[in-house]
Scaffold this motif. Structure first.
Motif, PDB file in Angstrom:
ATOM      1  N   PHE A 218      49.112  32.407  52.012  1.00  0.00           N
ATOM      2  CA  PHE A 218      47.692  31.396  52.350  1.00  0.00           C
ATOM      3  C   PHE A 218      47.503  30.504  50.938  1.00  0.00           C
ATOM      4  CE2 PHE A 218      43.321  30.313  51.450  1.00  0.00           C
ATOM      5  CZ  PHE A 218      42.605  29.399  52.991  1.00  0.00           C
ATOM      6  N   ALA A 219      46.727  29.240  50.608  1.00  0.00           N
ATOM      7  CA  ALA A 219      47.766  28.543  49.488  1.00  0.00           C
ATOM      8  C   ALA A 219      45.844  27.556  49.665  1.00  0.00           C
ATOM      9  CB  ALA A 219      47.861  28.064  49.215  1.00  0.00           C
ATOM     10  N   LEU A 220      45.209  27.666  48.631  1.00  0.00           N
ATOM     11  CA  LEU A 220      43.985  26.482  48.516  1.00  0.00           C
ATOM     12  C   LEU A 220      44.413  25.654  46.905  1.00  0.00           C
ATOM     13  CD1 LEU A 220      41.704  27.919  46.201  1.00  0.00           C
ATOM     14  CD2 LEU A 220      40.673  29.322  47.915  1.00  0.00           C
ATOM     15  N   ARG A 221      44.137  24.419  46.758  1.00  0.00           N
ATOM     16  CA  ARG A 221      44.126  24.365  45.273  1.00  0.00           C
ATOM     17  C   ARG A 221      42.802  23.551  44.948  1.00  0.00           C
ATOM     18  NH1 ARG A 221      48.490  21.278  48.360  1.00  0.00           N
ATOM     19  NH2 ARG A 221      49.277  22.979  47.586  1.00  0.00           N
TER      20      ARG A 221
ATOM     21  N   TRP B 211      39.941  20.490  56.598  1.00  0.00           N
ATOM     22  CA  TRP B 211      41.348  21.607  55.423  1.00  0.00           C
ATOM     23  C   TRP B 211      41.130  20.574  54.579  1.00  0.00           C
ATOM     24  CZ3 TRP B 211      45.689  20.211  59.350  1.00  0.00           C
ATOM     25  CH2 TRP B 211      45.109  21.299  60.319  1.00  0.00           C
ATOM     26  N   ARG B 212      40.209  20.257  53.806  1.00  0.00           N
ATOM     27  CA  ARG B 212      39.637  19.539  52.695  1.00  0.00           C
ATOM     28  C   ARG B 212      37.805  19.620  52.579  1.00  0.00           C
ATOM     29  NH1 ARG B 212      37.894  13.948  51.066  1.00  0.00           N
ATOM     30  NH2 ARG B 212      37.654  14.077  49.100  1.00  0.00           N
TER      31      ARG B 212
ATOM     32  N   GLY C 194      46.365  11.615  43.669  1.00  0.00           N
ATOM     33  CA  GLY C 194      46.631  12.527  44.855  1.00  0.00           C
ATOM     34  C   GLY C 194      46.855  13.111  45.759  1.00  0.00           C
ATOM     35  N   PHE C 195      47.859  13.445  47.259  1.00  0.00           N
ATOM     36  CA  PHE C 195      47.343  13.882  48.244  1.00  0.00           C
ATOM     37  C   PHE C 195      47.995  15.191  48.610  1.00  0.00           C
ATOM     38  CE2 PHE C 195      51.994  11.516  48.456  1.00  0.00           C
ATOM     39  CZ  PHE C 195      52.363  12.167  49.567  1.00  0.00           C
ATOM     40  N   THR C 196      47.537  15.422  49.471  1.00  0.00           N
ATOM     41  CA  THR C 196      48.340  16.718  50.360  1.00  0.00           C
ATOM     42  C   THR C 196      48.367  16.311  51.838  1.00  0.00           C
ATOM     43  OG1 THR C 196      47.618  18.037  48.912  1.00  0.00           O
ATOM     44  CG2 THR C 196      48.376  19.276  50.635  1.00  0.00           C
ATOM     45  N   ALA C 197      49.218  16.151  52.301  1.00  0.00           N
ATOM     46  CA  ALA C 197      49.469  16.391  54.082  1.00  0.00           C
ATOM     47  C   ALA C 197      49.600  17.477  54.692  1.00  0.00           C
ATOM     48  CB  ALA C 197      50.533  15.085  54.105  1.00  0.00           C
ATOM     49  N   VAL C 198      48.584  17.884  55.686  1.00  0.00           N
ATOM     50  CA  VAL C 198      48.424  19.282  56.507  1.00  0.00           C
ATOM     51  C   VAL C 198      49.069  19.025  57.843  1.00  0.00           C
ATOM     52  CG1 VAL C 198      47.557  21.506  56.727  1.00  0.00           C
ATOM     53  CG2 VAL C 198      47.284  20.342  54.568  1.00  0.00           C
ATOM     54  N   GLU C 199      50.191  19.645  58.553  1.00  0.00           N
ATOM     55  CA  GLU C 199      49.878  19.731  59.520  1.00  0.00           C
ATOM     56  C   GLU C 199      49.944  17.946  59.697  1.00  0.00           C
ATOM     57  OE1 GLU C 199      51.325  20.845  62.139  1.00  0.00           O
ATOM     58  OE2 GLU C 199      51.585  22.542  60.971  1.00  0.00           O
ATOM     59  N   GLY C 200      50.539  17.069  59.506  1.00  0.00           N
ATOM     60  CA  GLY C 200      50.358  15.412  59.478  1.00  0.00           C
ATOM     61  C   GLY C 200      49.019  14.676  59.247  1.00  0.00           C
ATOM     62  N   GLN C 201      47.923  15.578  58.877  1.00  0.00           N
ATOM     63  CA  GLN C 201      47.202  14.919  58.302  1.00  0.00           C
ATOM     64  C   GLN C 201      46.400  14.984  56.991  1.00  0.00           C
ATOM     65  OE1 GLN C 201      43.278  15.864  60.256  1.00  0.00           O
ATOM     66  NE2 GLN C 201      44.302  17.310  62.208  1.00  0.00           N
TER      67      GLN C 201
ATOM     68  N   ILE D  39      41.665  22.180  48.322  1.00  0.00           N
ATOM     69  CA  ILE D  39      42.219  21.544  49.749  1.00  0.00           C
ATOM     70  C   ILE D  39      43.449  22.666  49.920  1.00  0.00           C
ATOM     71  CG2 ILE D  39      44.136  20.334  50.354  1.00  0.00           C
ATOM     72  CD1 ILE D  39      42.127  18.334  49.419  1.00  0.00           C
ATOM     73  N   LEU D  40      43.433  23.155  51.694  1.00  0.00           N
ATOM     74  CA  LEU D  40      43.707  24.302  51.632  1.00  0.00           C
ATOM     75  C   LEU D  40      45.357  24.217  52.510  1.00  0.00           C
ATOM     76  CD1 LEU D  40      40.671  25.368  53.967  1.00  0.00           C
ATOM     77  CD2 LEU D  40      41.348  25.758  51.334  1.00  0.00           C
ATOM     78  N   THR D  41      46.190  25.009  52.831  1.00  0.00           N
ATOM     79  CA  THR D  41      46.715  25.098  53.051  1.00  0.00           C
ATOM     80  C   THR D  41      46.971  26.814  53.730  1.00  0.00           C
ATOM     81  OG1 THR D  41      49.071  25.382  51.150  1.00  0.00           O
ATOM     82  CG2 THR D  41      48.279  23.412  52.029  1.00  0.00           C
ATOM     83  N   PRO D  42      47.122  26.613  55.139  1.00  0.00           N
ATOM     84  CA  PRO D  42      46.651  28.003  55.904  1.00  0.00           C
ATOM     85  C   PRO D  42      48.319  28.341  56.104  1.00  0.00           C
ATOM     86  CG  PRO D  42      45.145  26.012  56.936  1.00  0.00           C
ATOM     87  CD  PRO D  42      45.827  25.059  55.757  1.00  0.00           C
ATOM     88  N   SER D  43      48.169  29.658  56.102  1.00  0.00           N
ATOM     89  CA  SER D  43      49.889  30.091  56.750  1.00  0.00           C
ATOM     90  C   SER D  43      50.383  29.853  57.443  1.00  0.00           C
ATOM     91  CB  SER D  43      49.524  32.002  57.272  1.00  0.00           C
ATOM     92  OG  SER D  43      50.132  32.156  57.246  1.00  0.00           O
ATOM     93  N   TRP D  44      51.601  29.260  57.620  1.00  0.00           N
ATOM     94  CA  TRP D  44      52.645  28.569  58.064  1.00  0.00           C
ATOM     95  C   TRP D  44      52.288  27.277  58.835  1.00  0.00           C
ATOM     96  CZ3 TRP D  44      57.226  30.157  57.633  1.00  0.00           C
ATOM     97  CH2 TRP D  44      57.661  30.084  58.569  1.00  0.00           C
ATOM     98  N   HIS D  45      51.119  26.556  57.889  1.00  0.00           N
ATOM     99  CA  HIS D  45      51.124  24.984  58.026  1.00  0.00           C
ATOM    100  C   HIS D  45      51.880  24.453  57.795  1.00  0.00           C
ATOM    101  CE1 HIS D  45      47.851  27.097  60.196  1.00  0.00           C
ATOM    102  NE2 HIS D  45      47.294  25.797  60.382  1.00  0.00           N
TER     103      HIS D  45
END
Length: 318
Positions: free
Chosen positions: A109-112, A192-193, A120-127, A137-143
């Protein structure tokens, strides 16, 4: 003095154990069950004014294709990577203008927490989420996720991951997506934001000299292992002594102040901080924050391991 029969018997007994891969507990009892929590990490600070030039230099050394790895790990001096505290990994990551890190996913699991930069941008599972200073910003496990910089200035963030746990449960691994980008569309609101504006409003709605906001997602912790909190300290205010089994990676969003830390071993230190500085607090340390400004509130962000400890029934407060 000649050895007694008992001493000779004990020596013989002890020397017979290593070949059988046995160790007597009675010689290790204080390590197994200490009188107090005994974290190996120590309080340590990274001054952003000192670290930033080195981080920017890494931009000319690590190519855009390797942007995902352009990170300066915050390593506790009593340990090695990936330990920033005994349970939390922290790092400073740089993304330069027009760069995009390849899409991937991992078990960890990661957060920033966004330190500087715009667009800047982060895209998680298409969002796809635009990142602004102070956002989490979260990047959950295995996303599936990727991130990039569509602006004209560098983007820097503080990473917080549960990587130290995988030293004991070695099941973390990553997978690269088949294309450089995972298909995504811009999302105005995303689970996730966590925008800083909303967090600041929560703190300002509270009362008292020391206010705390615990980040949550759908009424729960951000993850099963890593959590986060934001704190507001009124001008000139000194907090009460805080002590819990949690370890922290603190980051100053804005303001000036100092934190007095007494570790479980009784060692005392005082860390002075200004905006964008980062520092650690080991588990079960006594913590006292002071806002040294007479007229400006101080805001601190912290990555913590409260979810992990609570899930294991190990979270305690003094």
């Amino acid at each position: 003095m000649p050895h007694t029969t008992l001493e000779k018997d004990e020596e013989g007994f002890m020397s017979s154990l290593p070949p059988m891969h046995l160790v007597p507990l009675w010689t290790q009892m204080s390590k197994m069950v200490p009188p107090n929590p005994n974290p190996a990490s120590i309080p340590i600070a990274w001054k952003y004014a000192d670290v930033r030039p080195t981080l920017m230099e890494s931009g000319s050394i690590v190519a855009a294709e390797e942007a995902e790895r352009r990170v300066l790990m915050l390593v506790n001096p009593t340990l090695d990577a990936p330990y920033t505290t005994d349970t939390i990994y922290g790092g400073l990551q740089l993304i330069l203008p027009n760069e995009t890190a390849p899409a991937h996913r991992h078990v960890a699991f990661a957060l920033r927490f966004i330190i500087e930069g715009e667009k800047g941008f982060t895209a998680v599972e298409g969002q796809k989420m635009v990142m602004e200073r102070g956002d989490v910003i979260l990047t959950p496990s295995w996303h599936w996720h990727d991130h990039g910089n569509e602006g004209t200035e560098p983007v820097v963030w503080l990473d917080g991951l549960d990587l130290p746990l995988f030293r004991h449960a070695p099941v973390n691994f990553a997978e690269m997506y088949s294309e450089s980008r995972y298909p995504s569309q811009y999302s105005e609101t995303c689970e996730w934001r966590h925008p800083w504006k909303a967090i600041a409003a929560s703190l300002e709605a509270q009362t008292g000299g020391h206010r705390v906001h615990h980040y949550s997602s759908k009424g729960k912790h951000l993850s099963n292992t890593i959590g986060a909190q934001a704190e507001m300290i009124e001008p000139g205010h000194t907090t009460e002594t805080l002590q819990e089994t949690t370890s922290f990676i603190y980051h100053c969003y804005t303001g000036t102040g100092q934190t007095h830390i007494t570790t479980p071993a009784g060692k005392q230190s005082t860390i002075s901080w200004v905006s964008k500085d980062t520092f650690t607090v080991p588990a079960w340390s006594k913590i006292i924050h002071t806002n040294t400004s007479a007229d400006t509130p101080a805001y601190l962000f912290a990555v913590n391991d409260i979810p992990l400890l609570q899930n294991l029934g190990l979270h305690r407060k003094a």
